[in-house]
Design a protein around this motif. Structure first.
Motif, PDB file in Angstrom:
ATOM      1  N   VAL A  17      28.892  37.825  39.848  1.00  0.00           N
ATOM      2  CA  VAL A  17      29.674  38.656  38.929  1.00  0.00           C
ATOM      3  C   VAL A  17      28.816  39.856  38.566  1.00  0.00           C
ATOM      4  O   VAL A  17      27.692  39.711  38.088  1.00  0.00           O
ATOM      5  CB  VAL A  17      30.068  37.880  37.655  1.00  0.00           C
ATOM      6  N   LYS A  53      32.595  39.691  42.319  1.00  0.00           N
ATOM      7  CA  LYS A  53      33.610  40.163  41.378  1.00  0.00           C
ATOM      8  C   LYS A  53      32.999  41.255  40.505  1.00  0.00           C
ATOM      9  O   LYS A  53      31.898  41.105  39.973  1.00  0.00           O
ATOM     10  CB  LYS A  53      34.103  39.020  40.495  1.00  0.00           C
ATOM     11  N   ASP A  82      35.786  39.939  45.731  1.00  0.00           N
ATOM     12  CA  ASP A  82      36.640  38.905  45.155  1.00  0.00           C
ATOM     13  C   ASP A  82      37.606  39.477  44.123  1.00  0.00           C
ATOM     14  O   ASP A  82      38.566  38.831  43.739  1.00  0.00           O
ATOM     15  CB  ASP A  82      35.765  37.824  44.504  1.00  0.00           C
ATOM     16  N   GLY A  83      37.346  40.704  43.654  1.00  0.00           N
ATOM     17  CA  GLY A  83      38.255  41.322  42.694  1.00  0.00           C
ATOM     18  C   GLY A  83      37.538  42.301  41.791  1.00  0.00           C
ATOM     19  O   GLY A  83      36.319  42.279  41.654  1.00  0.00           O
TER      20      GLY A  83
END
Length: 226
Positions: A17, A53, A82-83
């Protein structure tokens, strides 16, 4: 004085992340992101893809910038996007969300050849005659007889439902699933207010309205002003 970090990397069991500062310039952010991903990719096993992400906070990221960031990540040998999560949305998107969450109420009879469409939920006070069609982005509630075609969740929401005082459709559709002239009842029992929904086997099921209390608790979202 320690240099402020615009990109913070946190490892999770799902992947990485990346928290991106929302106050620095976009170019500065992109440059630091490239540097840190390059350094991080050298320490990873190249045989395994690492989901990444991005959390961009209160920064608005245009579609072009999103593609630019995705391409930057894809250039690294073992990272996959992933986004991208942002707290900011466009006015157009906000207006579309409002439309999709509104209930459109119509009082009329939908006759053969007529089509009634709603961006969100549809409450029709009247009948849908054979050859008539009602389409909604959300749920469809008919206070009358459904003899035509009803298509709920037309934008891909397979949690949508169709309910009618008298369910005698020529065709039911929920999301991309279709059921032609369903066998509404297996017994001679007369039912009032029936509903159609998609079950865990991706089949359209027609049942008594009361089953929705357990199957679709999100229908209570308007209760208490929510």
């Amino acid at each position: 004085m320690k240099k402020r970090q615009n990109v913070t990397i946190k490892g999770t069991k799902e992947g990485l992340v990346l928290h991106l500062d929302d106050t620095c310039s976009y170019e500065e952010l992109k440059r630091e992101l490239d540097q840190k991903l390059s350094a991080n990719s050298r320490t990873q096993d190249e045989k395994h893809l690492i989901p990444v992400k991005l959390e961009v906070g209160n920064r608005y990221i245009s579609e072009a910038q999103q593609e630019e960031l995705k391409n930057l990540i894809r250039q690294k040998k073992n990272f996959v996007v992933d986004g991208i999560v942002s707290n900011v949305i466009t006015r157009e998107y906000a207006e579309r969300l409002m439309e999709e969450n509104e209930v459109m109420t119509v009082s009329r009879i939908i006759r053969s050849g007529q089509v009634l469409e709603a961006p969100g939920d549809l409450l029709l006070i009247g009948d849908v005659n054979p050859g008539g069609t009602v389409i909604a982005g959300g749920n469809i509630f008919i206070m009358g007889t459904l003899k035509g075609i009803a298509h709920a969740g037309c934008f891909g929401n397979d949690q949508s439902v169709i309910a009618a005082s008298s369910m005698k459709p020529s065709q039911l559709r929920i999301s991309e699933f279709l059921n032609r002239a369903p066998d509404i009842t297996q017994t001679t029992e007369k039912r009032e207010m029936e509903c159609a929904y998609i079950d865990e086997n991706h089949q359209i099921i027609v049942d008594r309205l009361q089953v929705l209390i357990q199957l679709r608790p999100n229908l209570n979202r308007f209760e208490g002003g929510h």
